[in-house]
Structure formats: structure tokens, C-alpha cells
Design a protein around this motif. Structure first.
Motif, PDB file in Angstrom:
ATOM      1  N   GLN A   1       1.516   7.199  -6.494  1.00  0.00           N
ATOM      2  CA  GLN A   1       0.317   8.388  -6.962  1.00  0.00           C
ATOM      3  C   GLN A   1       1.017   9.244  -6.562  1.00  0.00           C
ATOM      4  O   GLN A   1       0.681  10.130  -6.773  1.00  0.00           O
ATOM      5  N   ARG A   2       1.950   9.828  -5.477  1.00  0.00           N
ATOM      6  CA  ARG A   2       2.856  10.833  -5.257  1.00  0.00           C
ATOM      7  C   ARG A   2       3.451  11.177  -5.931  1.00  0.00           C
ATOM      8  O   ARG A   2       3.092  12.252  -6.316  1.00  0.00           O
TER       9      ARG A   2
ATOM     10  N   ARG B   1       0.902  -1.546   0.202  1.00  0.00           N
ATOM     11  CA  ARG B   1       0.184   0.063   0.360  1.00  0.00           C
ATOM     12  C   ARG B   1       0.630   1.524   0.141  1.00  0.00           C
ATOM     13  O   ARG B   1       0.751   2.182  -0.757  1.00  0.00           O
TER      14      ARG B   1
ATOM     15  N   THR C   1      -7.041   7.263  -9.052  1.00  0.00           N
ATOM     16  CA  THR C   1      -7.365   7.112  -8.340  1.00  0.00           C
ATOM     17  C   THR C   1      -5.652   7.328  -7.034  1.00  0.00           C
ATOM     18  O   THR C   1      -4.854   7.240  -7.786  1.00  0.00           O
ATOM     19  N   GLN C   2      -6.458   7.859  -5.954  1.00  0.00           N
ATOM     20  CA  GLN C   2      -5.324   9.013  -4.986  1.00  0.00           C
ATOM     21  C   GLN C   2      -5.598   7.855  -3.569  1.00  0.00           C
ATOM     22  O   GLN C   2      -6.835   8.598  -3.087  1.00  0.00           O
ATOM     23  N   GLY C   3      -4.752   8.201  -2.952  1.00  0.00           N
ATOM     24  CA  GLY C   3      -4.792   8.108  -1.445  1.00  0.00           C
ATOM     25  C   GLY C   3      -4.168   8.812  -0.556  1.00  0.00           C
ATOM     26  O   GLY C   3      -2.654   9.946  -1.121  1.00  0.00           O
ATOM     27  N   ASN C   4      -3.566   8.592   1.151  1.00  0.00           N
ATOM     28  CA  ASN C   4      -3.364   8.977   1.722  1.00  0.00           C
ATOM     29  C   ASN C   4      -4.016  11.069   1.500  1.00  0.00           C
ATOM     30  O   ASN C   4      -2.890  11.829   1.898  1.00  0.00           O
TER      31      ASN C   4
ATOM     32  N   THR D   1       2.229   1.904  -3.570  1.00  0.00           N
ATOM     33  CA  THR D   1       1.212   2.167  -4.039  1.00  0.00           C
ATOM     34  C   THR D   1       0.907   3.633  -4.253  1.00  0.00           C
ATOM     35  O   THR D   1       0.287   4.713  -5.018  1.00  0.00           O
ATOM     36  N   GLU D   2       1.543   4.000  -2.752  1.00  0.00           N
ATOM     37  CA  GLU D   2       0.857   5.249  -3.001  1.00  0.00           C
ATOM     38  C   GLU D   2       1.927   6.378  -2.959  1.00  0.00           C
ATOM     39  O   GLU D   2       1.747   7.585  -3.222  1.00  0.00           O
ATOM     40  N   GLN D   3       3.259   6.415  -2.889  1.00  0.00           N
ATOM     41  CA  GLN D   3       4.129   6.488  -2.997  1.00  0.00           C
ATOM     42  C   GLN D   3       4.572   6.686  -4.758  1.00  0.00           C
ATOM     43  O   GLN D   3       4.543   7.767  -5.711  1.00  0.00           O
TER      44      GLN D   3
ATOM     45  N   SER E   1      -6.983   8.795   7.444  1.00  0.00           N
ATOM     46  CA  SER E   1      -6.377   9.539   5.949  1.00  0.00           C
ATOM     47  C   SER E   1      -7.786   8.786   5.151  1.00  0.00           C
ATOM     48  O   SER E   1      -8.586   8.138   5.277  1.00  0.00           O
TER      49      SER E   1
ATOM     50  N   ARG F   1      -9.031   7.534   0.801  1.00  0.00           N
ATOM     51  CA  ARG F   1      -8.592   6.871  -0.537  1.00  0.00           C
ATOM     52  C   ARG F   1      -9.803   7.027  -1.527  1.00  0.00           C
ATOM     53  O   ARG F   1     -10.581   7.103  -1.413  1.00  0.00           O
TER      54      ARG F   1
END
Length: 333
Positions: free
Chosen positions: A194-195, A187, A278-281, A190-192, A263, A265
């Protein structure tokens, strides 16, 4: 190391005498290869037995005590090995000082023995009878001691089985924790990614802004607000009119006051269910209309049509929960 581990390498692992990466490699091999796991457990048993018998040097004993005596389970294994070693030493000592074997004749011997005593004087008969009683008492004591030792060994074996069951339970817990750690790592990766995509998009927009600085101003950033509680088929589905010159669309996703998560998502899908973003954090921020989660989407990804936005919350324990679904329609000017 691709091949099997040698005994010296596994001893270094058990004593903590290697780098963290090497320890992770050994644990990964043991998790995926049952034979490697059995080899490590066998070397661990030999190491505990050697420590209990005082066979390690001073440096190895210090490393052993720092690793094994700090764990309740491993400390119990060491205590069991000590008790077993003590019983073995006492058994060897008993064998060394044991008297010659006494053969007990069948029951009729007593009648023959009594008859033979009748030929001796009363004093001799009394002495022989006393000696016989002492011999019988000694044999009875040896039998009682053997039964006691056998009982202690049985108790130690039962204790060892219980320790093994606890070890199996801990190994299962260890495997579950490793699986959870791998999931969290995936996870985070994946978030990295996306960032990094978001940062690259921002840099691209900044380059385009610099290139078009001398051109007539065009809208590059549009902001829209999505409120909860709007169904897909409702007539109040918001319509987002995006002009051709827009580069970035900023969505303000409203949330209920009770939606308090570590947080968030966001997943944006087309009407047919195809994911486009898709974007998280993401974090919730207070605004004039209450709490909202903000995200930026490239305008080029939004063609004319209807879309669904799924908002999910991440709890403190890392669990993902669905917060709500938002629907909107995109119009191209």
C-alpha cells in the motif's frame, strides 16, 4: 533441501551449527511434516544420550552445552539421561560381581535341614545355622535393592512422561507463535504494498503537475473532513463535490479523544460493499477540530454515489479493533 534430512544435518541443526535461513527451513519442514519432526526428536534423544555417556568431542560438547543447558526443558532431559546412564552402569556392575544364583527350596526343606543337623556336633550345628542366617540376610538385602532400583526406574519413567507432556505443550506454543509471526509478516507486506502504491501515486501526480505547469491552473488536491457519529441514512451525510480537474482527494477522518491506538487502518467501500481503497499504518494528528486521521485517495476512484469509510485501530499487541464507520456522498461537477 527437498528430501529427508540425514542424521549429520539434524545434529548440526540441534547444535546450532548452521545459518539462520537453514534453521528456518528445518523448522518449516518439521512444522509441516510430522515424520521430519519425529526424526529430529529421535536424533535429539540420541545426542543427549551420547553426551550423558561422554561420547562427544570437546567442540561438540561445548556447542551442546550452549544449546541444551541454556533451556530448562532440555536441561531436564539431559539430567534424566545422566540418571538413566548411571542406573545402567550400576546395573552392569552388579551383574559383573553377582554371586551364583541361589535356589530357594520349598518350605519342607527346613525340616529336612534341621533333621540333618541333628547328626552333627553342637558346634558344627551352630556354625551351619549361623551361615544359613547370613545367606538368608544376603538374599533379603538383594531383594530390597532390586525393589529400590525398580522404584527409581518407575519414578524416572513418570518424570519422563511429564517432560514429554511439557514438551508437547511447548511445541503447541511454538506453532501458535509461528502462525502469529506469519500473520504479522503478511500484514507488513500488505502495508508495504500500500505504501508503494501511495508513493507511485504521488510520483504520478508530480509528473502530471510538471507536465501541466504551463497550462491554466486547475485544482489537483481537495480536502474534506469526515466527523464521527453520522449515520448512513441521516440527512447530514457530507457531500463531496469533486471537479473534473481534481487529481487527489484528502480526507480528514475525525476520531473521539479516547480512540488512542498505535496506528489506524482505513477501508473505503461503495454503497454495494465493493472495496475501492485500503490503507494502513496511519497515525492520528491533532488539528483545530481535535484528533483526525488523514489519507489521500485518487479522485479517479470516486465516481458519483454514496460511500462508506471503515476506520480500524491497531493495538500495541497487533490486534485490530473497529473504531467507527463514516458515510459520505460524492458529487461530480
Amino acid at each position: 533441501m527437498k528430501g529427508p534430512f540425514d542424521e549429520g544435518f539434524m545434529v548440526r541443526y540441534l547444535l546450532g551449527d548452521m545459518s539462520e535461513q537453514e534453521q528456518v527451513d528445518v523448522e518449516d519442514r518439521a512444522f509441516s511434516d510430522p515424520q521430519v519432526k519425529q526424526d529430529i526428536l529421535a536424533v535429539e534423544a540420541d545426542l543427549i544420550d551420547e553426551y550423558a555417556r561422554g561420547g562427544l568431542d570437546q567442540s561438540e560438547r561445548r556447542q551442546f552445552e550452549n544449546r541444551f543447558l541454556a533451556s530448562n526443558e532440555l536441561r531436564q532431559k539431559v539430567e534424566f539421561a545422566r540418571a538413566l546412564s548411571k542406573v545402567a552402569q550400576e546395573s552392569v556392575l552388579t551383574e559383573t560381581v553377582r554371586s551364583p544364583t541361589v535356589t530357594i527350596a520349598p518350605a519342607p526343606w527346613w525340616s529336612s535341614f534341621v533333621a540333618s543337623l541333628r547328626g552333627f556336633s553342637p558346634g558344627v550345628r551352630l556354625s551351619l545355622a549361623a551361615a544359613s542366617l547370613v545367606a538368608v540376610a544376603g538374599i533379603s538385602w538383594l531383594v530390597v535393592q532390586a525393589v529400590m532400583v525398580r522404584g527409581e526406574l518407575t519414578q524416572l519413567q513418570a518424570e519422563q512422561q511429564r517432560r514429554q507432556q511439557e514438551q508437547h505443550a511447548l511445541e503447541q506454543q511454538f506453532a501458535d507463535e509461528r502462525a502469529l509471526r506469519r500473520d504479522l509478516t503478511a500484514r507488513l507486506q500488505t502495508e508495504q504494498q500500500q505504501r508503494e502504491r501511495s508513493e507511485e501515486l504521488i510520483r504520478e501526480l508530480e509528473r502530471e503537475r510538471d507536465e501541466t505547469a504551463n497550462k491554466p491552473a486547475q485544482p489537483t488536491l481537495l480536502s474534506f473532513v469526515l466527523l464521527p457519529g453520522i449515520s448512513r441514512s441521516g440527512s447530514a451525510v457530507p457531500k463531496l463535490a469533486i471537479p473534473q480537474g481534481a487529481r487527489l482527494v484528502r480526507l480528514q477522518v475525525g476520531i473521539e479523544p479516547g480512540d488512542d491506538y498505535k496506528s489506524f487502518r482505513v477501508e473505503v467501500r461503495t454503497q454495494t460493499g465493493q472495496g475501492i481503497w485500503t490503507q494502513g499504518n496511519l497515525s492520528a494528528r491533532a488539528g483545530r477540530r481535535g484528533q483526525a486521521v488523514a489519507l489521500n485517495l485518487p479522485a479517479r476512484l470516486l465516481s458519483a454515489g454514496q460511500y462508506e469509510l471503515a476506520l480500524k485501530g491497531i493495538t500495541d499487541g497487533g490486534k485490530t479493533e473497529a473504531v467507527g464507520y463514516y458515510y459520505f456522498e460524492v458529487l461530480k461537477k
